[in-house]
Design an enzyme around this catalytic site. Structure first.
Site, short mmCIF file in Angstrom:
data_model
loop_
_atom_site.label_atom_id
_atom_site.label_comp_id
_atom_site.label_asym_id
_atom_site.label_seq_id
_atom_site.Cartn_x
_atom_site.Cartn_y
_atom_site.Cartn_z
N ASN A 179 -6.64 -19.90 -19.98
CA ASN A 179 -5.13 -19.46 -19.83
C ASN A 179 -4.54 -20.30 -21.27
OD1 ASN A 179 -2.71 -19.00 -20.00
ND2 ASN A 179 -2.69 -18.87 -18.08
N HIS A 205 -2.08 -10.76 -22.18
CA HIS A 205 -2.19 -12.40 -22.51
C HIS A 205 -2.73 -12.68 -21.21
CE1 HIS A 205 -1.64 -16.54 -21.12
NE2 HIS A 205 -0.53 -16.19 -20.18
N CYS A 223 4.19 -18.27 -21.63
CA CYS A 223 2.64 -17.20 -21.66
C CYS A 223 3.31 -16.30 -23.51
CB CYS A 223 1.95 -17.17 -20.97
SG CYS A 223 1.67 -18.32 -19.52
N1 ACO Z 1 -10.72 -25.47 -6.53
C1 ACO Z 1 -10.60 -24.83 -4.32
N2 ACO Z 1 -9.69 -24.86 -3.96
C2 ACO Z 1 -8.98 -24.95 -4.67
C3 ACO Z 1 -8.40 -24.89 -5.86
C4 ACO Z 1 -9.39 -25.34 -5.80
N3 ACO Z 1 -9.00 -25.44 -8.16
N4 ACO Z 1 -7.30 -24.49 -6.11
C5 ACO Z 1 -6.47 -24.69 -4.71
N5 ACO Z 1 -7.44 -24.81 -3.90
C6 ACO Z 1 -6.95 -24.06 -2.73
C7 ACO Z 1 -5.56 -24.66 -1.56
O1 ACO Z 1 -6.02 -25.99 -1.10
C8 ACO Z 1 -6.40 -23.75 -0.96
O2 ACO Z 1 -6.58 -24.86 1.12
P1 ACO Z 1 -6.03 -24.34 1.49
O3 ACO Z 1 -6.76 -22.75 2.42
O4 ACO Z 1 -7.31 -25.06 2.59
O5 ACO Z 1 -4.63 -24.40 1.79
C9 ACO Z 1 -6.60 -22.61 -1.39
O6 ACO Z 1 -7.42 -22.93 -2.33
C10 ACO Z 1 -6.37 -21.18 -1.15
O7 ACO Z 1 -4.85 -21.71 -2.26
P2 ACO Z 1 -4.49 -20.72 -3.26
O8 ACO Z 1 -3.25 -21.27 -4.08
O9 ACO Z 1 -3.61 -19.50 -2.09
O10 ACO Z 1 -5.03 -19.72 -4.02
P3 ACO Z 1 -4.80 -18.97 -4.55
O11 ACO Z 1 -5.66 -17.49 -4.09
O12 ACO Z 1 -3.38 -17.59 -5.19
O13 ACO Z 1 -5.32 -18.63 -6.17
C11 ACO Z 1 -4.16 -19.15 -7.98
C12 ACO Z 1 -4.47 -19.13 -7.07
C13 ACO Z 1 -5.13 -18.67 -8.47
C14 ACO Z 1 -3.42 -19.66 -8.84
C15 ACO Z 1 -3.47 -16.86 -7.90
O14 ACO Z 1 -2.95 -17.60 -7.64
C16 ACO Z 1 -3.25 -16.71 -9.47
O15 ACO Z 1 -4.49 -16.76 -10.18
N6 ACO Z 1 -2.45 -16.73 -9.44
C17 ACO Z 1 -1.99 -16.40 -10.69
C18 ACO Z 1 -1.53 -17.26 -11.40
C19 ACO Z 1 -1.76 -17.46 -13.21
O16 ACO Z 1 -2.49 -17.04 -13.10
N7 ACO Z 1 -1.24 -18.25 -13.46
C20 ACO Z 1 -1.86 -18.82 -14.96
C21 ACO Z 1 -0.64 -18.82 -15.55
S1 ACO Z 1 0.48 -18.22 -16.03
C22 ACO Z 1 0.43 -16.69 -16.47
O17 ACO Z 1 -0.16 -17.05 -17.79
C23 ACO Z 1 1.38 -15.39 -15.32
#
Ligand code: ACO
Length: 335
Positions: free
Chosen positions: A292, A262, A115
């Protein structure tokens, strides 16, 4: 020391639009979950037979950037190509661009900083121009994510976030001392390398071993991301590296005309905007349309902001990124 300036910008995204509803037909996800967590409405995916690849998209974006710089591919002195999804394990994408654009036998360098890759690549171009080694450097960020994502419910935490596309800029020697790339700031912290990674096939985990292990979870040839861990580090490092860039040049956040973060996640961008007390007009986001696109996200956003007339001569433009490695970076530019 010479002055380096971005003289041309370009972008290319595949035509195939994949909405959140499209994804919900192939995995257990939904539009509300994706938009609430990431802000993403749709992204572009390469389609089989459309002729695109990481390098092909990079070449398409490059042609536009070179033309807008008033140059031809023959004028370029060096290629710096940032990607985590090259067409081949080796050689890198830079040499493919050299071939596709029928360029001179100039140096072609690949950068693997995910990234942050575009800003790392931009900083290399900046140094080659400032030291007088080159007059015109082509900097590219391009990604074909869709070719390597787990498009099943197992991979939904990662695969809904990423999209395909490319952006490019030409960095040129300039005689105007009042405009150009003022500074770049690069960082890394390898102890978190496993929080966001694609482990294999690699020399540490090659095909026969993967097949023997036959993993059902955490498949090594699909990206792994510890989402919440990444989120927490991203918001801290983004803010730090933006402040570092501003302080190095004697600016305050209120001096920023346009911040291009980014496009990791709209929630991350909004968090930074709020933390730095920036207005909506000071920050550009387009993750809603493209997802992304890792190394491509900044040059795509930069190009779109420029095309919309949101970046003008004399503006203070700040680029910032955070991602796998962890690595993070910023660039401060007087446009
Ligand atoms: N659709 C529906 N449900 C989903 C999905 C999906 N696509 N993905 C995960 N879930 C579920 C999980 O299984 C979990 O279910 P459970 O509670 O029954 O176990 C629930 O949703 C919550 O999952 P989490 O992983 O805890 O969700 P979170 O709120 O953390 O959101 C996310 C996930 C969006 C990835 C978040 O952590 C985030 O934004 N992280 C930042 C990382 C990022 O933006 N990375 C981009 C790439 S890296 C970079 O460019 C910097």
């Amino acid at each position: 020391m010479n002055v380096s300036r971005i003289t041309g910008v370009g972008m290319y995204v595949p035509e195939n639009v994949v909405t959140n509803d499209d994804l919900s037909k192939i995995m257990d996800t939904n539009d509300v979950w994706i938009q609430e967590r990431t802000g993403i409405k749709e992204r572009r995916h390469i389609q089989k037979g459309d002729g695109n690849s990481t390098s092909v998209m990079g070449a398409k974006a490059s042609r536009i950037a070179i033309e807008r710089a008033g140059l031809t591919p023959y004028d370029i002195d060096m290629i710096v190509f940032a990607t985590l999804s090259p067409d081949m394990y080796f050689p890198g994408g830079g040499v493919e661009i050299q071939e596709m654009l029928e360029m001179r036998t100039i140096p072609a360098l690949d950068v693997r900083n995910q990234c942050s890759g575009f800003i790392y690549a931009l900083s290399i171009a900046d140094q080659y121009i400032k030291t007088g080694m080159c007059k015109h450097v082509l900097v590219i960020g391009s990604e074909n994510h869709s070719g390597g994502l787990d498009m099943t419910t197992r991979g939904r935490g990662v695969s809904v976030i990423f999209g395909d596309g490319a952006g490019a800029v030409v960095v040129s020697e300039s005689e105007d001392n009042n405009r150009g790339i003022l500074s770049t700031h690069l960082h890394s912290e390898g102890k978190y390398k496993k929080e966001l990674m694609l482990e294999g096939p690699s020399t540490g985990y090659w095909v026969p071993e993967i097949m023997a292990d036959n993993p059902q979870e955490n498949i090594p040839y699909y990206p792994y991301m510890n989402g919440q861990f990444v989120f927490k580090h991203a918001v801290v490092r983004f803010s730090e590296v933006i402040q570092e860039g501003l302080e190095a040049n004697g600016f305050k956040t209120s001096d920023i005309d346009m911040l291009i973060p980014h496009q990791a996640n709209l929630r991350i961008s909004q968090f930074i905007q709020h933390k730095l007390k920036l207005s909506d007009a000071q920050v550009f986001n387009n993750i809603q349309k493209y997802g992304n696109t890792t190394a491509a996200s900044i040059p795509i956003a930069l190009t779109e902001a420029w095309e919309k007339g949101k970046i003008n001569k004399g503006d203070l433009v700040v680029l910032a990124a955070f991602g796998s490695g962890f690595t993070w970076a910023s660039a401060v530019i007087r446009w």
